[in-house]
Write an enzyme that holds these catalytic residues in place. Structure first.
Site, short mmCIF file in Angstrom:
data_model
loop_
_atom_site.label_atom_id
_atom_site.label_comp_id
_atom_site.label_asym_id
_atom_site.label_seq_id
_atom_site.Cartn_x
_atom_site.Cartn_y
_atom_site.Cartn_z
CB SER A 1 -0.76 0.13 1.26
OG SER A 1 -0.16 0.08 2.45
CB CYS B 1 -1.71 -2.96 -7.92
SG CYS B 1 -0.66 -4.07 -8.80
P1 NAD Z 1 0.47 -3.69 2.81
O1 NAD Z 1 0.79 -2.37 2.55
O2 NAD Z 1 -0.79 -3.98 4.06
O3 NAD Z 1 1.44 -4.81 3.11
C1 NAD Z 1 2.56 -5.07 2.31
C2 NAD Z 1 3.58 -5.61 3.18
O4 NAD Z 1 3.87 -4.51 4.22
C3 NAD Z 1 3.22 -6.86 3.92
O5 NAD Z 1 4.35 -7.90 3.79
C4 NAD Z 1 3.14 -6.35 5.41
O6 NAD Z 1 3.46 -7.29 6.17
C5 NAD Z 1 3.86 -5.10 5.42
N1 NAD Z 1 3.58 -4.17 6.34
C6 NAD Z 1 1.98 -3.90 6.68
N2 NAD Z 1 2.00 -2.67 7.58
C7 NAD Z 1 3.25 -2.49 7.69
C8 NAD Z 1 3.79 -1.33 8.62
N3 NAD Z 1 3.18 -0.63 9.22
N4 NAD Z 1 5.02 -1.18 8.43
C9 NAD Z 1 6.08 -1.92 7.76
N5 NAD Z 1 5.28 -3.11 6.93
C10 NAD Z 1 4.07 -3.12 7.13
O7 NAD Z 1 -0.48 -3.96 1.56
P2 NAD Z 1 -1.54 -5.22 1.41
O8 NAD Z 1 -2.80 -4.92 1.80
O9 NAD Z 1 -0.85 -6.57 1.60
O10 NAD Z 1 -1.65 -5.27 -0.49
C11 NAD Z 1 -2.45 -4.49 -0.91
C12 NAD Z 1 -1.69 -3.11 -1.39
O11 NAD Z 1 -0.57 -3.39 -2.41
C13 NAD Z 1 -2.72 -2.35 -2.36
O12 NAD Z 1 -2.67 -0.94 -1.84
C14 NAD Z 1 -2.23 -2.67 -3.71
O13 NAD Z 1 -2.58 -1.45 -4.65
C15 NAD Z 1 -0.69 -2.74 -3.47
N6 NAD Z 1 -0.07 -3.43 -4.54
C16 NAD Z 1 0.81 -2.77 -5.50
C17 NAD Z 1 1.25 -3.49 -6.68
C18 NAD Z 1 2.07 -2.66 -7.64
O14 NAD Z 1 2.89 -3.32 -8.31
N7 NAD Z 1 1.95 -1.27 -7.54
C19 NAD Z 1 1.05 -4.75 -6.79
C20 NAD Z 1 0.39 -5.33 -5.79
C21 NAD Z 1 -0.22 -4.69 -4.68
#
Ligand code: NAD
Length: 498
Positions: A227, A282
């Site tokens: 995210s 995404c």
């Molecule tokens: P997220 O940001 O919640 O989690 C991603 C990773 O970060 C996970 O491994 C999680 O454990 C870790 N994380 C979560 N909170 C954290 C924090 N406070 N500090 C450090 N690390 C932390 O994302 P999600 O919900 O797993 O995935 C969905 C998001 O990913 C959506 O926003 C989507 O658009 C994005 N996404 C982007 C792409 C791209 O290529 N641009 C591809 C796939 C998904």
């Protein structure tokens, strides 16, 4: 008691000694599939030490031999495609067919990693000065860390570690804690393909483990997908620690529909692109921008969306599955309500969705808003659910202006029969991945995944030609070989080469 997932550290699948375990649930049933450990400091330190030690020998392995590992891995992933997709479907809730697609798009990157040599080539210029040649080499950096999101637990880890490792690095993966079984299976198959000890490690956990990867001095670079807020945090924290970093983040993707587009194609494509994978891609289309008379098609889009039925991962009739957690479902409910409160017209409301036989699933039915305006939260926030916002504008210029004012820039598409309109759109739109009559233009791995703006932090993108640049350091050699020519004219006291 639920099975406890091991970590993959120093070439072995080992049980964590942690006291903190998180449940991994099937989003259609809430059944606990396993528990995932939150890695201890000692385990993470052990993973880094092992990856660092493995780098010393792995970087010396001949490039064709590294490629052959990827070839064996690719073959195994294809052979076990259904098995991986079955695990993936259960922990993500994706339909089996969609789960297979998630694995397949990762396999394609492994194929690219198997062909790494041409991407590692340097450049040569002979006679940059008299009898002096210059050439460049690409060399691996060391240990990389990878942090992946829940929505593609096969494809996104496979965007990262095969390319990094084919370049000669070693890699520590921290997958999403929501669906860690698929990444563990990918690591198991990598080991079966012959990956040497320590080249890949998988540690599990959440924010603390991510911060560890951003902070540890022996980790040279970090790849992140997730995210926007977490992406910004990872980008800042890893850069603050002087690491190389790339963060692929969230999105709000628009599809522009021109009145000259084939209507049936528009409707069929918009539905798959907005509701496929329950909108948790995404590159999902979350805003449909109808230009001029194309707005008349909105009721037909509504009717076609209404016919979509979500269902469980093993239901071949299901159009898509549940969203990942009850919290994600509740957040989407909240956003739908905020859309109504802000004055958007709710043409189709999926809030009260039920699926027979699955009373506990995180279901959201297809949802369509019209009369959406740019100030509304449903337009500004990434909803990450099967929710489509329809907007109307008078001209293509208006559509381009609207989209260019949106801070995200991951993907977009235009549906039209006009080459001129498509050419204008591809040229003027400030978005990194553009589809022309293709709704979700995720590039094949010989290109890179080129999100822009608020959807990407860094400069080298995932896979394609950018990946070897991200995962290697360039070294430039300037070389002269002496013969018997006597030294004349005294020492060269100038910086200019002579
Ligand atoms: P997220 O940001 O919640 O989690 C991603 C990773 O970060 C996970 O491994 C999680 O454990 C870790 N994380 C979560 N909170 C954290 C924090 N406070 N500090 C450090 N690390 C932390 O994302 P999600 O919900 O797993 O995935 C969905 C998001 O990913 C959506 O926003 C989507 O658009 C994005 N996404 C982007 C792409 C791209 O290529 N641009 C591809 C796939 C998904």
């Amino acid at each position: 008691m639920a099975e406890r997932l091991p970590q993959y550290i120093d070439g072995a699948f080992v049980q964590s000694t942690t006291t903190e375990w998180l449940p991994v649930r099937n989003p259609a049933t809430q059944e606990i599939l396993c528990e995932v450990p939150v890695a201890t400091d000692e385990e993470m330190a052990q993973a880094v030490a092992s990856a660092k030690a493995a780098f010393a020998s792995w970087k010396e392995v001949a490039v064709p031999e590294r490629s052959r590992l990827m070839l064996r891995y690719q073959a195994l992933l294809k052979e076990r495609h259904d098995e991986i997709a079955t695990v993936l479907a259960q922990e993500t809730g994706k339909t089996f067919e969609d789960a297979k697609g998630d694995v397949w798009r990762g396999i394609e990157v492994v194929e690219q990693a198997a062909n790494i040599a041409p991407l590692l080539m340097g450049e040569t210029v002979e006679n940059v000065a008299r009898r002096i040649d210059s050439y460049s080499l690409r060399q691996p950096l060391g240990v990389f860390g990878g942090i992946t999101p829940f929505n593609f637990p096969a494809m996104i880890p496979l965007w990262m570690f095969p390319m990094a490792i084919a370049c000669g690095n070693t890699f520590i993966l921290k997958p999403s804690e929501r669906d860690p079984m698929t990444p563990n299976l990918l690591a198991k198959l990598f080991e079966e393909a012959g990956a040497p000890k320590g080249v890949l490690q998988v540690i599990h956990g959440t924010a603390k483990q991510v911060n560890f990867l951003c902070d540890h001095p022996d980790i040279k670079g970090v790849s992140f997908v997730g995210s926007v807020p977490v992406g910004q945090h990872v980008y800042r924290r890893a850069a603050e620690n002087l690491k190389r970093v790339q963060c692929m983040a969230g999105a709000k993707n628009h599809m522009v529909i021109m009145p000259d587009a084939p209507k049936d194609q528009v409707i069929s494509n918009i539905i798959g692109a907005s509701c496929g994978a329950a909108g948790q891609r995404c590159m999902a289309i979350s805003v449909a921008v109808f230009v001029g008379e194309a707005a008349e098609w909105i009721p037909e889009v509504r009717d076609a969306m209404a016919a979509l039925k979500p269902g469980a991962w093993d239901d071949p009739e299901a159009a898509y599955g549940p969203v990942i957690t009850p919290q994600a479902r509740d957040r989407i409910h909240g956003l739908i309500q905020r859309g109504v409160d802000a004055g958007a017209t709710l043409l189709l409301d999926g809030s009260d969705c039920t699926v027979p036989g699955f009373p506990d699933g995180n279901w959201i039915g297809p949802t369509l808003f019209s009369d959406v305006t740019p100030e509304m939260d449903i337009y500004k926030e990434e909803i990450f659910g099967p929710v489509l916002c329809a907007m109307t504008v008078d001209t293509l210029d208006d559509a381009i202006r609207l989209i260019n004012e949106n801070p995200y820039g991951n993907g977009t598409s235009i549906f039209t029969s006009s080459g001129g309109a498509a050419r204008k759109y591809q040229h003027e739109i400030d978005v990194g991945q553009v589809g022309i009559n293709v709704p979700i233009p995720v590039p094949l791995p010989f290109f890179s995944f080129t999100g822009w703006g608020g959807s990407f932090y860094g400069d080298q993108h995932a896979y394609g030609k950018d990946a070897p640049r991200f995962y290697t350091e360039i070294k430039t050699i300037t070389a002269r070989w002496f013969d018997d020519t006597p030294v004349t004219g005294g020492p060269n006291m100038s910086i200019a080469l002579k």
